[in-house]
Design a protein around this motif. Structure first.
Motif, PDB file in Angstrom:
ATOM      1  N   ARG A  33     -37.644 -50.028  22.982  1.00 22.24           N
ATOM      2  CA  ARG A  33     -37.201 -50.377  24.328  1.00 22.24           C
ATOM      3  C   ARG A  33     -37.169 -49.147  25.232  1.00 22.24           C
ATOM      4  NH1 ARG A  33     -32.542 -53.111  24.749  1.00 22.24           N
ATOM      5  NH2 ARG A  33     -32.727 -54.088  22.719  1.00 22.24           N
ATOM      6  N   VAL A  34     -36.838 -48.005  24.648  1.00 23.24           N
ATOM      7  CA  VAL A  34     -36.747 -46.790  25.456  1.00 23.24           C
ATOM      8  C   VAL A  34     -38.136 -46.377  25.948  1.00 23.24           C
ATOM      9  CG1 VAL A  34     -36.057 -44.362  25.476  1.00 23.24           C
ATOM     10  CG2 VAL A  34     -34.702 -46.036  24.189  1.00 23.24           C
ATOM     11  N   GLN A  35     -39.124 -46.481  25.052  1.00 20.75           N
ATOM     12  CA  GLN A  35     -40.495 -46.150  25.457  1.00 20.75           C
ATOM     13  C   GLN A  35     -40.965 -47.088  26.565  1.00 20.75           C
ATOM     14  OE1 GLN A  35     -41.702 -46.342  21.145  1.00 20.75           O
ATOM     15  NE2 GLN A  35     -43.326 -45.016  21.938  1.00 20.75           N
ATOM     16  N   LEU A  36     -40.604 -48.358  26.409  1.00 22.24           N
ATOM     17  CA  LEU A  36     -41.064 -49.373  27.356  1.00 22.24           C
ATOM     18  C   LEU A  36     -40.427 -49.191  28.730  1.00 22.24           C
ATOM     19  CD1 LEU A  36     -43.025 -51.706  27.065  1.00 22.24           C
ATOM     20  CD2 LEU A  36     -41.088 -53.230  26.708  1.00 22.24           C
ATOM     21  N   SER A  37     -39.280 -48.535  28.767  1.00 25.52           N
ATOM     22  CA  SER A  37     -38.601 -48.374  30.050  1.00 25.52           C
ATOM     23  C   SER A  37     -39.127 -47.166  30.826  1.00 25.52           C
ATOM     24  CB  SER A  37     -37.094 -48.224  29.833  1.00 25.52           C
ATOM     25  OG  SER A  37     -36.845 -46.973  29.206  1.00 25.52           O
ATOM     26  N   ARG A  38     -40.034 -46.400  30.217  1.00 24.25           N
ATOM     27  CA  ARG A  38     -40.569 -45.223  30.912  1.00 24.25           C
ATOM     28  C   ARG A  38     -41.947 -45.540  31.479  1.00 24.25           C
ATOM     29  NH1 ARG A  38     -37.485 -41.240  27.823  1.00 24.25           N
ATOM     30  NH2 ARG A  38     -35.476 -42.189  28.167  1.00 24.25           N
ATOM     31  N   PRO A  39     -42.137 -45.271  32.754  1.00 24.29           N
ATOM     32  CA  PRO A  39     -43.481 -45.466  33.303  1.00 24.29           C
ATOM     33  C   PRO A  39     -44.414 -44.455  32.611  1.00 24.29           C
ATOM     34  CG  PRO A  39     -41.876 -44.868  35.023  1.00 24.29           C
ATOM     35  CD  PRO A  39     -41.187 -44.717  33.721  1.00 24.29           C
ATOM     36  N   GLY A  40     -45.669 -44.803  32.500  1.00 24.58           N
ATOM     37  CA  GLY A  40     -46.607 -43.839  31.910  1.00 24.58           C
ATOM     38  C   GLY A  40     -46.993 -44.172  30.481  1.00 24.58           C
ATOM     39  N   LEU A  41     -46.308 -45.165  29.897  1.00 31.54           N
ATOM     40  CA  LEU A  41     -46.633 -45.510  28.514  1.00 31.54           C
ATOM     41  C   LEU A  41     -48.061 -46.050  28.398  1.00 31.54           C
ATOM     42  CD1 LEU A  41     -45.693 -45.903  25.556  1.00 31.54           C
ATOM     43  CD2 LEU A  41     -45.017 -48.231  26.196  1.00 31.54           C
ATOM     44  N   ALA A  42     -48.432 -46.900  29.369  1.00 27.77           N
ATOM     45  CA  ALA A  42     -49.769 -47.509  29.311  1.00 27.77           C
ATOM     46  C   ALA A  42     -50.852 -46.428  29.333  1.00 27.77           C
ATOM     47  CB  ALA A  42     -49.955 -48.487  30.469  1.00 27.77           C
ATOM     48  N   ASP A  43     -50.681 -45.457  30.245  1.00 26.83           N
ATOM     49  CA  ASP A  43     -51.694 -44.398  30.354  1.00 26.83           C
ATOM     50  C   ASP A  43     -51.787 -43.605  29.058  1.00 26.83           C
ATOM     51  OD1 ASP A  43     -52.416 -45.105  32.856  1.00 26.83           O
ATOM     52  OD2 ASP A  43     -51.030 -43.716  33.862  1.00 26.83           O
ATOM     53  N   GLU A  44     -50.630 -43.382  28.456  1.00 24.80           N
ATOM     54  CA  GLU A  44     -50.609 -42.626  27.217  1.00 24.80           C
ATOM     55  C   GLU A  44     -51.382 -43.376  26.126  1.00 24.80           C
ATOM     56  OE1 GLU A  44     -47.112 -41.481  24.312  1.00 24.80           O
ATOM     57  OE2 GLU A  44     -46.625 -40.994  26.396  1.00 24.80           O
ATOM     58  N   ILE A  45     -51.193 -44.683  26.097  1.00 32.99           N
ATOM     59  CA  ILE A  45     -51.876 -45.502  25.089  1.00 32.99           C
ATOM     60  C   ILE A  45     -53.388 -45.519  25.342  1.00 32.99           C
ATOM     61  CG2 ILE A  45     -52.150 -47.877  24.239  1.00 32.99           C
ATOM     62  CD1 ILE A  45     -49.084 -48.180  24.592  1.00 32.99           C
ATOM     63  N   PHE A  46     -53.765 -45.665  26.615  1.00 29.68           N
ATOM     64  CA  PHE A  46     -55.211 -45.657  26.933  1.00 29.68           C
ATOM     65  C   PHE A  46     -55.844 -44.344  26.491  1.00 29.68           C
ATOM     66  CE2 PHE A  46     -54.039 -48.500  30.740  1.00 29.68           C
ATOM     67  CZ  PHE A  46     -54.053 -49.614  29.918  1.00 29.68           C
ATOM     68  N   ALA A  47     -55.122 -43.238  26.788  1.00 35.69           N
ATOM     69  CA  ALA A  47     -55.664 -41.925  26.437  1.00 35.69           C
ATOM     70  C   ALA A  47     -55.851 -41.817  24.924  1.00 35.69           C
ATOM     71  CB  ALA A  47     -54.737 -40.817  26.944  1.00 35.69           C
ATOM     72  N   ALA A  48     -54.865 -42.319  24.160  1.00 32.74           N
ATOM     73  CA  ALA A  48     -54.942 -42.228  22.701  1.00 32.74           C
ATOM     74  C   ALA A  48     -56.144 -43.021  22.179  1.00 32.74           C
ATOM     75  CB  ALA A  48     -53.642 -42.744  22.081  1.00 32.74           C
ATOM     76  N   LEU A  49     -56.408 -44.181  22.780  1.00 37.60           N
ATOM     77  CA  LEU A  49     -57.557 -45.004  22.369  1.00 37.60           C
ATOM     78  C   LEU A  49     -58.863 -44.304  22.711  1.00 37.60           C
ATOM     79  CD1 LEU A  49     -56.269 -48.520  23.503  1.00 37.60           C
ATOM     80  CD2 LEU A  49     -56.853 -47.881  21.141  1.00 37.60           C
ATOM     81  N   THR A  50     -58.933 -43.807  23.934  1.00 35.90           N
ATOM     82  CA  THR A  50     -60.167 -43.184  24.403  1.00 35.90           C
ATOM     83  C   THR A  50     -60.517 -41.958  23.556  1.00 35.90           C
ATOM     84  OG1 THR A  50     -59.478 -43.864  26.593  1.00 35.90           O
ATOM     85  CG2 THR A  50     -61.345 -42.345  26.480  1.00 35.90           C
ATOM     86  N   GLU A  51     -59.485 -41.132  23.294  1.00 39.65           N
ATOM     87  CA  GLU A  51     -59.720 -39.919  22.507  1.00 39.65           C
ATOM     88  C   GLU A  51     -60.354 -40.234  21.155  1.00 39.65           C
ATOM     89  OE1 GLU A  51     -55.931 -37.953  22.027  1.00 39.65           O
ATOM     90  OE2 GLU A  51     -55.782 -37.695  24.209  1.00 39.65           O
ATOM     91  N   ARG A  52     -60.020 -41.402  20.616  1.00 47.12           N
ATOM     92  CA  ARG A  52     -60.528 -41.744  19.282  1.00 47.12           C
ATOM     93  C   ARG A  52     -61.700 -42.715  19.331  1.00 47.12           C
ATOM     94  NH1 ARG A  52     -55.591 -40.624  19.708  1.00 47.12           N
ATOM     95  NH2 ARG A  52     -54.526 -39.334  18.167  1.00 47.12           N
ATOM     96  N   GLY A  53     -62.097 -43.053  20.548  1.00 49.88           N
ATOM     97  CA  GLY A  53     -63.222 -43.974  20.691  1.00 49.88           C
ATOM     98  C   GLY A  53     -62.949 -45.335  20.072  1.00 49.88           C
ATOM     99  N   LEU A  54     -61.725 -45.814  20.178  1.00 44.33           N
ATOM    100  CA  LEU A  54     -61.372 -47.116  19.609  1.00 44.33           C
ATOM    101  C   LEU A  54     -61.276 -48.159  20.714  1.00 44.33           C
ATOM    102  CD1 LEU A  54     -58.589 -45.965  17.109  1.00 44.33           C
ATOM    103  CD2 LEU A  54     -60.842 -46.879  16.500  1.00 44.33           C
ATOM    104  N   PRO A  55     -61.726 -49.404  20.425  1.00 45.18           N
ATOM    105  CA  PRO A  55     -61.631 -50.452  21.446  1.00 45.18           C
ATOM    106  C   PRO A  55     -60.176 -50.903  21.616  1.00 45.18           C
ATOM    107  CG  PRO A  55     -62.510 -51.363  19.411  1.00 45.18           C
ATOM    108  CD  PRO A  55     -62.373 -49.887  19.186  1.00 45.18           C
ATOM    109  N   ALA A  56     -59.799 -51.155  22.861  1.00 44.16           N
ATOM    110  CA  ALA A  56     -58.428 -51.582  23.151  1.00 44.16           C
ATOM    111  C   ALA A  56     -58.081 -52.843  22.378  1.00 44.16           C
ATOM    112  CB  ALA A  56     -58.278 -51.820  24.656  1.00 44.16           C
ATOM    113  N   GLU A  57     -59.089 -53.689  22.122  1.00 46.33           N
ATOM    114  CA  GLU A  57     -58.844 -54.973  21.473  1.00 46.33           C
ATOM    115  C   GLU A  57     -58.303 -54.815  20.054  1.00 46.33           C
ATOM    116  OE1 GLU A  57     -61.498 -54.183  23.236  1.00 46.33           O
ATOM    117  OE2 GLU A  57     -61.089 -55.531  24.918  1.00 46.33           O
TER     118      GLU A  57
END
Ligand code: C2E
Ligand code: CA
Ligand code: CA
Length: 749
Positions: free
Chosen positions: A577-601
């Motif tokens: 819940r604490v992570q979800l209450s901070r703006p910026g979580l989505a961007d962090e997740i996108f970056a982690a996916l992109t860095e590893r070349g993994l599909p969001a799906e």
């Protein structure tokens, strides 16, 4: 006097020359004189008489050139003239001072030339005098101005950093006396007395009170050219002190009111000119600048130590005072120091129903009430939001702290008008005490009081609780564990295990949930149920959550690279819940996916309903962004708390995870089965996948499948296993579920 060219003694061509000389002599624009070798004036022109303000007869009758010399110049002049008269030199030019008839001084540029006879013997001298008084005065004024400017610059330099106002006052007065050569200069500050016109001597010479007060009342400079003719105020004291002239200027302070008066005096009349007044003004301005800077610094310090809303001391100042109190206390054999932690009950309710303005009004109104309930020596501080703390020193008995707590609870309960609404507040108070000889940190005592406050809050509103040994032991344990958890996050002490989820249609593992594990070097396995809340409370959940996300995605990448079937399954990661209450979580997740070349799906984020409800605006924005990018969202622990099916429609959900509690109650409760069926029907209508959590028996598996669940997760299939064990676990599952392990992998959910 044969050779002195006078009209009487000349004739013929000589006479003609002499006439020309006489005319030139008389009409010359400069002062001229014919001077005998003995220094006597033999002849003077009109201009010279005019310049000196002495008529020609008097000049010629006098003692000669020395008679009109300024006494200070007489010696040098006599030497020069003696050398000229003896024929050693023919000419000299000097700037000299002369005493005019009215006693004033004339500056003259003087040229004296020797006239010799045909044999070269000295005959007489011709003197020329040009009035340079104005030029010399201008030069002198410029010199003085430069010295003053220099002095002001040096004073300003010092005023930029000086912290001691008295020292600056002394430096100011010294600047005036040095730069102007004025023996008497002084500063008097305006005292805060009731009448407002009291003056206190601050530095240098004593200012005349009548002069200073007149300056204050005029709010501008008061120049006294001559004390004997002063009429605006009573100058008797100044005259009695032998002062003939003076200037005083008011020194502006931080605000509108003048801070002080700066003055200087001389024993001769008209000693000060416009330049001196301007100088005094500049000095006063420097002082004002320093006063304003010091005031600004004071206010910055105040702001750093006070709460802007209530003006009460803040946490930093409370801790500061508590540290001092505890240090004093340590040396005493008796008595107690108490910290009372006061937290309003349902302050959030006030903010939510009446608005933040009303909440602020309530806090502002409570602050003085609480202060009045305390002794002047106690410190009342606002720690944050609706949290106050009180420091009480020198209590004789523990019971006194209880009496204070009761008093505080009482004044808080008095009705209060906030925005036209009568409010009755209540609070919970935690008390922590340092007994005789106790050695405890200020921070720890405040924390203990906070722990006791939470205990009081749990026990019901409007009560107090005293921190005890049991709470202490619990706290010490939590503090140690938090510290060790930080170390584990930073130094690779955490691991992930992966629990497969089984697609009922596919009859095989279709996805994994990453679950974090912490093996404590001494305490052994510590469950996430214990350390996740700890991480949430102590600011560790973000680094922990980031590590989990990165590690789970790294694992997925490794499986993909190894060509293993798990590489194509989806991975569920829990988000707090604490992570979800901070703006910026989505961007962090996108970056982690992109860095590893993994599909969001391939990524599923698991959130709980209450986490979303904590701060719906931020949570919804994050979930919407994730969902729009293809990341899937699972609602975890569905059925815990007041889950409402209606609110699900507003969330971008893909998966619903039925809480284990439902599954375990299936066998005993018909109602549970009915609910599960209803949820599955609705989920299907909304297009969600339904996962049943905590399946431990094959009977449970059969029931949930028959009720419409799509996916099962539980110990029946597999525990969470280490990554290296995953391939074996999958193979075993395939065998058990009757699927050849070579079957094509299916994308989870
Ligand atoms: P959860 O998200 O509901 O995770 C499922 C929990 O149920 C796991 O416990 C899992 O081991 C347990 N479980 C699975 N199948 C069965 C079963 O058949 N019977 C029983 N009795 N239990 C089963 P675990 O790993 O102890 O995790 C507990 C909770 O800690 C999780 O509940 C989740 O809320 C939280 N958690 C775990 N890992 C993380 C993480 O990486 N981040 C965050 N924020 N929370 C995590
Ligand atoms: Ca979960
Ligand atoms: Ca769950």
């Amino acid at each position: 006097m044969d050779h002195v060219p006078t009209p009487e003694s000349a004739s013929g061509p000589l006479q003609e020359a002499e006439t020309r000389f006489r005319v030139a002599f008389e009409e010359a624009g400069v002062g001229m004189a014919i001077v005998g070798l003995d220094g006597k004036l033999l002849r003077v022109n009109r201009e010279l008489a005019h310049l000196l303000g002495i008529d020609e007869e008097t000049l010629l009758a006098g003692r000669g050139i020395l008679a009109v010399s300024h006494p200070d110049d007489a010696g040098a002049r006599a030497d020069d003239f003696t050398r000229l008269a003896s024929g050693a030199i023919d000419r000299y030019k000097r700037d000299r001072r002369y005493r005019r008839g009215d006693g004033t001084t004339l500056w003259g540029a003087t040229t004296i030339s020797l006239v010799r006879d045909a044999d070269g013997a000295p005959l007489y001298a011709i003197g020329q005098l040009e009035d340079i008084t104005a030029r010399r005065a201008a030069e002198e004024a410029a010199r003085r101005r430069a010295a003053q400017q220099d002095a002001v610059a040096r004073l300003s330099q010092r005023a930029i950093t000086e912290q001691d106002l008295d020292a600056l006052a002394r430096a100011t007065v010294a600047t005036i006396t040095e730069a102007l050569g004025v023996p008497l200069a002084g500063l008097a500050t305006v005292s805060d007395g009731d009448d407002g016109d009291g003056l206190v001597h601050a530095a240098g010479a004593r200012l005349d009170p009548a002069h200073a007060r007149h300056t204050l009342s005029r709010r501008g400079p008061v120049v006294v050219p001559d004390t004997s003719t002063e009429t605006r105020f009573d100058a008797a004291d100044l005259i009695a002190r032998g002062i003939a002239s003076g200037i005083a200027v008011p020194v502006a302070g931080e605000g509108d009111a003048p801070h002080s008066v700066l003055g200087m005096y001389a024993d001769e009349p008209c000693a000060f000119g416009d330049d001196d007044l301007a100088f005094l003004h500049s000095v006063a301005n420097v002082l004002t600048g320093a006063l304003r800077r010091l005031a600004a610094e004071r206010s910055v310090r105040h702001q750093a130590l006070h709460d802007p809303l209530t003006q009460l001391p803040n946490r930093a100042l409370l801790l500061d005072r508590l540290r001092l109190a505890l240090a004093r206390h340590r040396r005493r054999a008796a008595g107690w120091v108490a910290v009372l932690y006061v937290d309003l009950d349902d302050f959030k309710g006030v903010n939510d129903s009446l608005g933040h303005g009303a909440g602020d009004t309530l806090l502002r109104a409570l602050a003085p009430r609480l202060s009045e309930a305390l002794r002047p020596s106690d410190t009342l501080a606002r720690l944050a939001g609706d949290e106050f703390a009180v420091l009480c020193e020198g209590l004789d008995e523990v019971t006194e702290s209880v009496a204070i707590a009761e008093r505080l609870l009482d004044v808080i309960s008095w009705p209060l008008d906030v925005a036209g609404v009568e409010l009755r507040s209540s609070a919970s108070v935690g008390i922590a005490l340092a007994g005789p000889g106790a050695v405890i940190d200020a921070e720890d005592l405040v924390r203990d009081a906070g722990v006791a406050m939470y205990r009081a809050k749990r026990g019901g509103h409007g009560t107090y609780e005293i921190f005890d040994d049991h709470m202490r032991a619990e706290t010490v344990e939590r503090v140690a564990l938090t510290h060790e958890l930080r170390g584990a996050i930073e130094h690779g002490g955490l691991r992930l295990v992966y629990q497969p989820m089984i697609g009922f249609d596919a009859r095989r593992a279709t996805s994994f949930e990453a679950l974090v594990r912490w093996t404590h070097p001494e305490r052994g396995e510590i469950g996430p149920g214990r350390f996740i809340p700890l991480a949430e409370q102590h600011g560790l959940i973000e680094p922990l959550g980031r590590w989990v996300l990165h590690e789970a995605l790294d694992q997925l990448r490794r499986w993909r690279d190894a060509g293993l079937p798990m590489g194509d399954m989806s991975m569920s990661v829990n988000v707090s819940r604490v992570q979800l209450s901070r703006p910026g979580l989505a961007d962090e997740i996108f970056a982690a996916l992109t860095e590893r070349g993994l599909p969001a799906e391939q990524l599923v984020i698991e959130v709980t309903e209450s986490a979303v409800m904590d701060d719906p605006a931020v949570a919804n924005a994050t979930l919407d962004a994730l969902s729009a990018a293809g990341v899937r969202i699972a609602l975890d622990d569905f059925g815990v708390g007041q889950s409402s099916l209606a609110c699900l429609r507003d969330l971008p959900l893909d998966v619903l995870k039925l809480d284990r509690g439902f599954i375990t109650s299936l066998a005993a409760s018909r109602q549970a089965a009915a609910i599960v069926r209803a949820v599955c029907d609705m989920a299907r209508a909304l297009g969600f996948t339904v996962v049943a959590e905590g399946i431990e028996t094959s009977m449970q598996a059969d029931v949930v499948e028959s009720l419409g669940c799509d996916v099962g997760q539980g110990f029946l299939y597999s525990h969470g296993v280490r990554p290296e064990e995953v391939p074996d676990a999958i193979a075993t599952l395939d065998l058990r579920l009757g699927r050849p392990s070579s079957a094509q992998p299916v994308l989870g959910y």
